[in-house]
Design an enzyme around this catalytic site. Sequence first.
Site, PDB file in Angstrom:
ATOM      1  CB  THR A  42      -0.883  -0.182   0.959  1.00 38.98           C
ATOM      2  OG1 THR A  42      -0.223  -0.104   2.406  1.00 38.98           O
ATOM      3  CG2 THR A  42      -2.336  -0.966   1.321  1.00 38.98           C
ATOM      4  CB  VAL A  44       0.803   5.438   3.239  1.00 38.31           C
ATOM      5  CG1 VAL A  44       0.767   6.579   4.517  1.00 38.31           C
ATOM      6  CG2 VAL A  44      -0.353   6.584   2.309  1.00 38.31           C
ATOM      7  CB  CYS A  45       2.032   0.707   4.165  1.00 34.84           C
ATOM      8  SG  CYS A  45       0.621   0.573   5.296  1.00 34.84           S
ATOM      9  CB  THR A  46       5.337   2.305  -0.248  1.00 35.04           C
ATOM     10  OG1 THR A  46       4.212   0.567  -0.274  1.00 35.04           O
ATOM     11  CG2 THR A  46       7.083   2.017  -0.952  1.00 35.04           C
ATOM     12  CG  LEU A  49       7.521  -0.561   6.952  1.00 33.65           C
ATOM     13  CD1 LEU A  49       6.662   0.701   6.865  1.00 33.65           C
ATOM     14  CD2 LEU A  49       7.545  -2.146   6.189  1.00 33.65           C
TER      15      LEU A  49
END
Length: 211
Positions: A42, A44-46, A49
């Site tokens: 996804t 935003v998560c990319t 992290l």
Amino acid sequence: MSLRLGDIAPNFKASTTKGEIDFYEFLGDGWGILFSHPADYTPVCTTELGRTAQLKDEFAKRNVKVLAVSVDPLDKHQGWVKDINETQNTTVDFPIIADSDRTVANLYDMIHPNASETMTVRSLFIIGPDKKVKLIITYPASTGRNFNEVLRVVDSLQLTSNYSVSTPADWQEGQDVIVPNSIPTEDAEKRFPKGVKVVKPYLRYTPQPNK
Ligand code: BEZ
């Protein structure tokens, strides 16, 4: 019951992209950040992290270990890490927990059913060397966290755990800090030889003691 500041961070064992870990053994005597993201692959998560990986040296400088978690399985994490490395120009080398059975998500109350029945929200816990919870922040899925702010809080927590001072709004490492009201001005002047600036009897500043 959800965790609160000052509570002991519960220990757990988990499968991660770096093998099986015991949380307390992973943390050792240092500081830790445990943070959840809603789902792999996804956008935003990319970026979150990736940003965490880019800040590797900043976390290491502060003796902070980071550990990510989502309810996605290990093979999914492993494929996604390749994409994060490619798109965010970095190398993710902190572990990501595959919490398919929700052990960690439940222990740390990371699933908020009114936000999502299945995905973890963006929870973040800072844990001190005494294994106590020092900070809890929760963001919705649509808002990526500010990891410079996370580092700023770590700086404040580490400073205030070593010196009897507090840090004001928007404080950054190197700026003046606040003398707590429990210390009378007379004593403060002896305790903080760099000087005490009295703005009001309840609002007093001193240069950062360890600079
Ligand atoms: C994201 O990381 O972009 C995201 C993840 C879950 C829900 C919405 C957005």
